[in-house]
Design a protein around this motif. Structure first.
Motif, PDB file in Angstrom:
ATOM      1  N   LEU A  62       0.825  -1.209   0.000  1.00  9.76           N
ATOM      2  CA  LEU A  62       0.000   0.000   0.000  1.00  9.76           C
ATOM      3  C   LEU A  62       0.858   1.256   0.000  1.00  9.76           C
ATOM      4  CD1 LEU A  62      -2.704  -1.020   2.578  1.00  9.76           C
ATOM      5  CD2 LEU A  62      -3.137  -0.340   0.225  1.00  9.76           C
TER       6      LEU A  62
ATOM      7  N   CYS B  23     -16.784  -1.025   4.990  1.00  2.00           N
ATOM      8  CA  CYS B  23     -16.629  -0.577   3.607  1.00  2.00           C
ATOM      9  C   CYS B  23     -15.923   0.770   3.529  1.00  2.00           C
ATOM     10  CB  CYS B  23     -17.983  -0.497   2.911  1.00  2.00           C
ATOM     11  SG  CYS B  23     -19.029   0.845   3.493  1.00  2.00           S
ATOM     12  N   GLY B  24     -15.957   1.536   4.625  1.00  2.00           N
ATOM     13  CA  GLY B  24     -15.227   2.798   4.666  1.00  2.00           C
ATOM     14  C   GLY B  24     -15.956   3.980   4.053  1.00  2.00           C
ATOM     15  N   ILE B  25     -17.227   3.801   3.719  1.00  2.00           N
ATOM     16  CA  ILE B  25     -17.962   4.891   3.076  1.00  2.00           C
ATOM     17  C   ILE B  25     -18.081   6.085   4.019  1.00  2.00           C
ATOM     18  CG2 ILE B  25     -20.423   4.549   3.637  1.00  2.00           C
ATOM     19  CD1 ILE B  25     -20.845   4.310   0.537  1.00  2.00           C
ATOM     20  N   ALA B  28     -14.799   7.975   4.111  1.00  3.50           N
ATOM     21  CA  ALA B  28     -14.558   8.655   2.844  1.00  3.50           C
ATOM     22  C   ALA B  28     -15.232  10.021   2.805  1.00  3.50           C
ATOM     23  CB  ALA B  28     -15.058   7.802   1.694  1.00  3.50           C
ATOM     24  N   ARG B  41     -15.004   4.556  10.615  1.00  2.86           N
ATOM     25  CA  ARG B  41     -15.198   3.113  10.396  1.00  2.86           C
ATOM     26  C   ARG B  41     -14.656   2.330  11.588  1.00  2.86           C
ATOM     27  NH1 ARG B  41     -11.514  -0.453   8.568  1.00  2.86           N
ATOM     28  NH2 ARG B  41     -10.162   1.198   7.841  1.00  2.86           N
ATOM     29  N   PRO B  78     -24.264   2.007   3.854  1.00  6.74           N
ATOM     30  CA  PRO B  78     -25.082   0.974   3.202  1.00  6.74           C
ATOM     31  C   PRO B  78     -25.717   0.004   4.188  1.00  6.74           C
ATOM     32  CG  PRO B  78     -22.753   0.491   2.904  1.00  6.74           C
ATOM     33  CD  PRO B  78     -22.826   1.821   3.598  1.00  6.74           C
TER      34      PRO B  78
ATOM     35  N   ARG D 182     -25.869  -5.128  -1.749  1.00  4.56           N
ATOM     36  CA  ARG D 182     -25.302  -5.044  -0.393  1.00  4.56           C
ATOM     37  C   ARG D 182     -25.472  -3.623   0.131  1.00  4.56           C
ATOM     38  NH1 ARG D 182     -19.343  -7.033  -0.699  1.00  4.56           N
ATOM     39  NH2 ARG D 182     -19.681  -7.625   1.452  1.00  4.56           N
ATOM     40  N   ASP D 183     -26.662  -3.097  -0.028  1.00  2.00           N
ATOM     41  CA  ASP D 183     -26.867  -1.694   0.270  1.00  2.00           C
ATOM     42  C   ASP D 183     -28.287  -1.442   0.746  1.00  2.00           C
ATOM     43  OD1 ASP D 183     -26.805   1.045   0.371  1.00  2.00           O
ATOM     44  OD2 ASP D 183     -26.768   1.333  -1.800  1.00  2.00           O
ATOM     45  N   MET D 220     -15.386  -3.992  -1.980  1.00  2.00           N
ATOM     46  CA  MET D 220     -15.397  -4.316  -0.541  1.00  2.00           C
ATOM     47  C   MET D 220     -14.861  -5.726  -0.316  1.00  2.00           C
ATOM     48  SD  MET D 220     -18.753  -2.668   1.101  1.00  2.00           S
ATOM     49  CE  MET D 220     -19.926  -3.469   0.035  1.00  2.00           C
ATOM     50  N   ILE D 245      -8.692  -1.266  -5.098  1.00  2.00           N
ATOM     51  CA  ILE D 245      -8.628  -0.484  -3.863  1.00  2.00           C
ATOM     52  C   ILE D 245      -9.818  -0.884  -3.002  1.00  2.00           C
ATOM     53  CG2 ILE D 245      -8.687   1.837  -2.867  1.00  2.00           C
ATOM     54  CD1 ILE D 245      -7.320   2.855  -5.388  1.00  2.00           C
ATOM     55  N   ARG D 246      -9.501  -1.304  -1.780  1.00  2.00           N
ATOM     56  CA  ARG D 246     -10.598  -1.777  -0.937  1.00  2.00           C
ATOM     57  C   ARG D 246     -11.273  -0.611  -0.228  1.00  2.00           C
ATOM     58  NH1 ARG D 246     -12.837  -2.768   3.507  1.00  2.00           N
ATOM     59  NH2 ARG D 246     -14.255  -4.531   3.677  1.00  2.00           N
ATOM     60  N   ARG D 248     -15.482   1.407  -0.341  1.00  2.00           N
ATOM     61  CA  ARG D 248     -16.688   1.672  -1.126  1.00  2.00           C
ATOM     62  C   ARG D 248     -16.739   3.157  -1.468  1.00  2.00           C
ATOM     63  NH1 ARG D 248     -22.075  -1.490   0.047  1.00  2.00           N
ATOM     64  NH2 ARG D 248     -23.323  -0.747  -1.680  1.00  2.00           N
ATOM     65  N   LEU D 249     -17.089   3.440  -2.689  1.00  2.00           N
ATOM     66  CA  LEU D 249     -17.116   4.835  -3.115  1.00  2.00           C
ATOM     67  C   LEU D 249     -18.220   5.581  -2.389  1.00  2.00           C
ATOM     68  CD1 LEU D 249     -15.321   5.994  -5.388  1.00  2.00           C
ATOM     69  CD2 LEU D 249     -17.389   6.164  -6.751  1.00  2.00           C
ATOM     70  N   SER D 250     -17.838   6.697  -1.782  1.00  2.48           N
ATOM     71  CA  SER D 250     -18.836   7.461  -1.047  1.00  2.48           C
ATOM     72  C   SER D 250     -19.587   8.417  -1.968  1.00  2.48           C
ATOM     73  CB  SER D 250     -18.162   8.242   0.064  1.00  2.48           C
ATOM     74  OG  SER D 250     -19.115   8.892   0.838  1.00  2.48           O
ATOM     75  N   ALA D 264     -13.275   7.686  -1.586  1.00  2.00           N
ATOM     76  CA  ALA D 264     -13.491   6.416  -0.888  1.00  2.00           C
ATOM     77  C   ALA D 264     -12.543   6.409   0.291  1.00  2.00           C
ATOM     78  CB  ALA D 264     -13.193   5.241  -1.809  1.00  2.00           C
ATOM     79  N   GLU D 265     -12.695   5.441   1.151  1.00  8.08           N
ATOM     80  CA  GLU D 265     -11.640   5.242   2.128  1.00  8.08           C
ATOM     81  C   GLU D 265     -10.759   4.129   1.574  1.00  8.08           C
ATOM     82  OE1 GLU D 265     -12.545   3.644   6.025  1.00  8.08           O
ATOM     83  OE2 GLU D 265     -10.460   3.776   6.638  1.00  8.08           O
ATOM     84  N   ASP D 266      -9.456   4.328   1.631  1.00  5.83           N
ATOM     85  CA  ASP D 266      -8.540   3.243   1.342  1.00  5.83           C
ATOM     86  C   ASP D 266      -8.502   2.453   2.654  1.00  5.83           C
ATOM     87  OD1 ASP D 266      -6.532   1.622   0.480  1.00  5.83           O
ATOM     88  OD2 ASP D 266      -4.949   3.106   0.627  1.00  5.83           O
ATOM     89  N   THR D 267      -9.435   1.533   2.799  1.00  2.00           N
ATOM     90  CA  THR D 267      -9.644   0.937   4.132  1.00  2.00           C
ATOM     91  C   THR D 267      -8.424   0.171   4.613  1.00  2.00           C
ATOM     92  OG1 THR D 267     -10.665  -1.033   3.190  1.00  2.00           O
ATOM     93  CG2 THR D 267     -12.151   0.722   3.892  1.00  2.00           C
ATOM     94  N   LEU D 268      -7.619  -0.327   3.685  1.00  2.00           N
ATOM     95  CA  LEU D 268      -6.442  -1.081   4.113  1.00  2.00           C
ATOM     96  C   LEU D 268      -5.349  -0.138   4.628  1.00  2.00           C
ATOM     97  CD1 LEU D 268      -6.423  -3.749   1.283  1.00  2.00           C
ATOM     98  CD2 LEU D 268      -7.199  -4.040   3.621  1.00  2.00           C
TER      99      LEU D 268
END
Lengths: 114, 235, 354, 365
Positions: A62, B23-25, B28, B41, B78, D182-183, D220, D245-246, D248-250, D264-268
């Protein structure tokens, strides 16, 4: 300037448009297997160094992909090059070689004022 | 009671946390995540884990005080979670238990209580022109300073009823109405909250050596109002 | 950008707004910074639209700033809100018109909570009875004051003397709209146009001849963040968020910013001054700031009201560039005058780029 | 109705067919057509009711199929060929208006006022694509360069125009996974199953067409459940430099130059991430849709919470509805890939055949 008691804060957001991909591209060219990382974390779980210090091999991918060269440099110093990560990687990535390559090239791409 | 159980009695918590798929929405879109080392999150993940130790750490940390309660997270999640509401439950509990004084941002609650809290109870408003002291509000600029210094004339000019009887902007709230607000605070636990903030803050002020001016702890308040250790964001 | 797409969204989110007989509740923040706007709203409703809007001197703050800075417990704010409803019920009204977005969000949050958790409603009734002896009905219609102006935007356009048009070039003025977060982010169906493309201000701008500027960060919070502004050492958060918006809107060269929130127009106004002080940067044309206004001020300008009567001199960022473009006559000498032209001194240095 | 379409009208006087069992299939997509062929082969008389002028259903929207890029036309031709070789009927541009059970048979009235009698019914009403406009924050049909996976599929045909603003080729493209799946906000809690692999397939095709472009997938979880799917994902990384990129688009928003700012968040990494892209592709999921809910209502069979049709059980009776004699085939029961749909259709045919025969045996006894 007047002292307001606070300052404007720098964004923590990764701004992808500012991404410097030179180091990444060099590494990927030399060790294409690194492209296939799944971010599964198997490497971190087995890492000998991570037992002793805070070190996350998975994040190396990353850091490279986000152009975080300074952090990357300090991270890879923690690696003991034991190669266990390579044994568990489900995609067979030669992580040891990746680290060696980063060590070799990172100075070229480090931001000047750091 | 365990901390998670305690949180689960808060309606905001029940509303705010269903299940999280990381998911991190929320992160973001979060204004705080952009300028603080803050990841909503992770808040959801930590409380969802029911890990008492980690929840306690949260309650004592700066992290829960970074949120601006804009509720942008609610629009997008979500899974219908609202981290902003979880934060409200965490902040309530942190104040209930006195944990808020363990962090720089948490300690600020006393200053808010002193201004906003006391305004609400004794004046019937959250904010008043008298509060906009130029030294405390330099961003109000020269115009703000001019308004502050000419409050009566400026407010009169634009048709407000500053401190007057009857209706209108900035009118004086009748005493009988303030008495009702006072009783509401008594009966609904409003004063319990305000008193706890005072109580735990005093203990903290003492332990931090702010022993001057024990009657109002003004030095401590000025300290918490202006201190920033610079470790809240990536600089 | 395709307008039809937005129109579809707007059609999906229409809400009912009462036609007349409103119980008005004021905003703590607005009466400090924009008291003239609340006055203008009442004037438009009463004198221009001939509506019945009632204000009771006994109503208080909803305590929302305290609630969202977490010093006021939920049970307390529910009861304070119930008290406002009781005053409304006692005065014989069923429609509440809310000046503040924070209050509007809280009224919606509480009413929704009562629907979902009826025990909370029972508890609140009991609290209110015990503390004040009052009883209440839940309002049949909760509207933000901007909803009401939106509803009558065509009538206002017909009554108006001015348009949101550059009188020299004949082109529509480019206006950025900023919606308070708690208007529809919590309950998209409670806002006209929903949360993503709110139409409440866009509809006014269009009806009055202007052009709505849709810029990437239009949905982003101004950065008030309650405790993030209230405490001085946290204000870096506030200014940084507003700055992010200015940077994003700058390429569109907006002629003005309009907002329906209590705090946002003040922050968007004051932070321009601070950014100029801190970074030497201005976002408007000719080294000026971008004028910021409330929707009541915008409506008032359309109706030909005097900008100083409405309190536009209380802005830090000069509004004159906007007034000049609209061709509005004003007396610069009276800008900082008191009532009846009384001299009360003026700010030492004025405004963003002033 | 287009003259080129062969229409066989239902003819109850046909003496030969009178002796056979008659099965009415609702829906002429992949599931309906495959069930029809298999049942005809088993010696039954079959009528397909299809609301469109052409067969194939959603297959008509796809150009190339995962995981091997087979042209969708090939599947369609195969279905058509089977149809031409066999003697079953299709009522085009027709829908079931009512269905009643009478003396162990079904009486059906269609929208074009035909009366049919059937011994068994197969519901094969398929799915509908999620209407991406419902995810307002992505700006579909508002922003110029936000498209859906279905839109992209048409552009991937050899004559498809992939240029964006000012006739330029997109330099950076992002795919958003789970749009309408999933929403809770879209009302769809379930996974649509095929979008992950569709994204990988389309990303590779785009990269082949635009070798200079950077391509990102915001996901995701990557649910590469099928044969060769995971391999294709690896190939996308290894051979085509597609980046995953993990997060979800906000939201997406349009900039002044019509490019899109996405967040998005780059959750990793645990940090918010923003990037500018020239083209944004929304991987839209599947919904039961109007056709399926209408079929549920007319046939008196139940729906799951998801809107898809309820099967008698998930393992042994996945082709059975709760009503005897009414069978289910394909993606009206759940999101399903084309190969799974074909298998499900064949098993439906087998179940219908088996059921009809056992009923015949019972009658004889």
């Amino acid at each position: 300037m007047k002292d307001f008691g606070y300052t404007i804060i720098k964004q923590r957001t990764i701004d992808y448009d500012q991404f410097d991909g030179r180091l990444l591209n060099e590494i990927l060219e030399m060790e294409p297997s690194f492209k296939t990382c799944l971010s599964c974390g198997g490497c971190t779980a087995t890492c000998s160094a991570a037992d002793l210090v805070s070190f996350n091999v998975r994040r190396m991918n990353l850091l490279l992909r986000r152009g975080e060269t300074i952090e990357l440099e300090s991270e890879i110093k923690k690696c003991m090059l034991c190669g266990k990560c390579q044994l568990v990687c489900p995609r067979g990535i030669n992580l040891r070689n990746v680290i060696m390559l980063i060590k070799k090239s990172i100075l070229k791409y480090k931001p000047v004022n750091s | 009671m365990e901390l998670y159980e305690e949180l689960s009695t808060d309606i905001r918590f029940i509303e705010g946390l269903n299940s999280c798929m990381n998911c991190g929405i929320c992160t973001a879109i979060c204004p705080a995540a952009e300028f603080y080392d803050y990841d909503p999150r992770l808040i959801a993940t930590i409380v969802h884990s029911k890990d008492e130790k980690r929840i306690e750490e949260l309650l004592k940390s700066d992290v829960i005080w970074y949120c601006g309660e804009c509720m942008s997270c609610k629009t997008r999640c979500p899974r219908g979670n609202t981290v902003g509401l979880i934060i409200m439950a965490l902040r309530s509990l942190s104040q209930e238990l006195g944990y808020f004084t363990e962090s720089e941002k948490g300690r600020q609650q006393l200053a808010i209580k002193r201004v906003i809290g006391e305004n609400i109870v004794y004046k019937g408003y959250c904010v008043l022109p008298e509060n906009l002291v130029p030294e405390m509000h330099p961003e109000q600029g020269p115009v703000g300073e001019w308004i502050f210094q000419n409050k009566k004339e400026v407010y009169k000019r634009v048709g407000a009823n500053y401190n007057g009887d009857g209706t209108g902007a900035l009118r004086k709230i009748p005493q009988e109405s303030l008495d009702e607000i006072y009783r509401i605070f008594e009966i609904t636990g409003g004063f319990d909250r305000l008193d706890k903030i005072e109580h735990f803050s005093k203990i903290k002020a003492e332990s931090m050596g702010f022993t001057e001016g024990r009657d109002d702890y003004s030095d401590y308040i000025s300290h918490i109002f202006t201190t920033n250790n610079g470790k809240h964001n990536r600089q | 950008m395709k307008q039809e797409g937005k129109i579809k969204v707007w059609q999906d989110y229409q809400k009912e707004i009462a036609d007349d007989h409103y119980f008005y509740v004021r905003s703590c923040i607005r009466q400090n910074f924009f008291p003239g706007s609340e006055q203008t709203f009442l004037k438009i409703l009463r004198s221009e639209l001939h509506k019945d809007i009632y204000e009771n001197p006994h109503h208080t703050s909803c305590s929302g700033i305290g609630y969202h800075s977490d010093i006021v417990p939920f049970g307390t704010i529910q009861t304070i809100v119930a008290r406002q409803f009781a005053l409304m019920t006692e005065a014989g009204y069923q429609n509440i018109a809310v000046s503040c977005i924070t209050s509007f969000g809280i009224y919606n949050e509480i009413i929704e909570t009562w629907k979902e958790f009826p025990a909370e409603l029972d508890k609140t009734r009991e609290y209110l009875k015990r503390s004040t002896g009052r009883t209440f009905e839940i309002p049949q219609n909760v509207a933000h004051a901007s909803d009401i102006v939106y509803k009558f935007r065509q009538q206002i356009a017909e009554l108006g003397h001015n348009r949101l048009i550059n009188h020299k070039t004949g082109k529509p003025l480019k206006i950025v709209e900023h919606i308070g977060c708690h208007y529809s982010k919590m309950f998209p169906s409670k806002g006209i146009g929903g949360a993503e493309f709110p139409h409440v201000l866009a509809g006014m701008i269009e009806a009055w001849g202007g052009e709505v500027i849709d810029y990437p960060e239009r949905r982003h919070c101004c950065g008030f963040g309650f405790r993030q502004y209230l405490i001085m050492s946290n204000r870096g958060y506030s200014i940084s968020n507003s700055r992010k918006k200015f940077e994003s809107m700058e390429p569109y060269q907006p002629d003005a910013i309009v907002s329906n929130c209590p705090g946002c127009p003040m922050f968007l106004d004051r932070w321009q001054y601070v950014i100029e002080e801190m970074e030497g940067k201005t976002y408007g044309q000719n080294g000026q700031g971008i004028p910021v206004m409330t929707y009541e001020e915008m409506a008032g300008l359309v109706l030909g009201y005097d900008p100083w009567d409405m309190g536009m001199q209380m802005h830090q960022t000069n509004v004159e560039p906007l007034l000049d473009k609209m061709g509005i006559q004003y007396n610069p000498d009276l800008k900082y005058a008191g009532k009846d032209g009384k001299t009360i001194g003026s700010p030492v240095m004025v405004g963003c780029g002033g | 109705m287009s003259a080129s379409i062969r229409v066989i009208r239902y003819n109850p006087c046909n003496q030969e067919k009178k002796k056979m069992k008659h099965i009415v299939i609702i829906g002429g997509g992949i599931a309906g057509m495959e069930t029809a062929s298999a049942l005809t082969d088993a010696g039954h008389w079959v009528t397909v009711i299809e609301k469109e002028a052409q067969i194939g259903g959603k297959l008509n929207q796809w150009s190339y199929l995962f995981p091997d890029f087979m042209p969708a036309d090939q599947i369609k031709s195969a279905l058509q060929e089977k149809y031409h070789e066999r003697d079953f009927s299709i009522l085009h541009q027709s829908e079931v208006r009512s269905l009643h059970r009478h003396n162990g048979q079904f009486n059906i009235e269609t929208s074009d006022e035909q009366q049919l009698k059937a011994d068994a019914i197969v519901v094969a009403t398929g799915y509908e694509l999620f209407d991406a406009r419902r995810k307002e924050e992505y700006g579909y049909k508002i922003y110029d360069h936000v498209i859906t996976s279905a839109d992209l599929e048409q552009l991937l045909l050899p004559d498809g125009d992939l240029t964006v603003a000012a006739g330029k080729e997109p330099k950076r493209i992002a795919f958003v996974h789970c749009v309408g799946s999933r929403d809770e906000k879209s009302g769809n809690h379930y996974c649509s199953k095929v979008c992950c692999i569709t994204g990988v397939k389309q990303a590779i095709e785009l990269k082949k067409r635009l070798p200079e472009a950077e391509i990102y997938c915001f996901y995701m979880d990557l649910r590469m459940y099928g044969k060769h799917f995971e391999e294709l994902y690896r190939e996308a990384q290894e051979k085509y430099d597609i980046q995953f990129i993990r997060g979800r688009l906000s939201e997406a928003s349009e900039k002044i130059d019509k490019s899109l700012l996405i967040k998005a968040e780059d959750t990793l990494s645990g940090r918010p991430l923003k990037m500018n892209v020239d083209l944004l592709v929304l991987l839209i999921g599947m919904e039961a849709g109007k056709g399926t809910s209408a079929a549920a209502a007319t046939c008196g069979i139940g729906c799951e919470e998801s809107g898809f049709l309820k099967t008698a059980d998930a393992f042994l009776k996945s082709n059975f509805s709760q009503q005897e004699g009414i069978f289910l085939a394909g993606s009206c029961t759940a999101p399903m890939s084309i190969n799974d749909t074909i298998l499900h259709a064949r098993s439906a045919a087998m179940e219908v055949d088996h059921w009809l025969k056992s009923r015949c045996d019972n009658e004889k006894m």
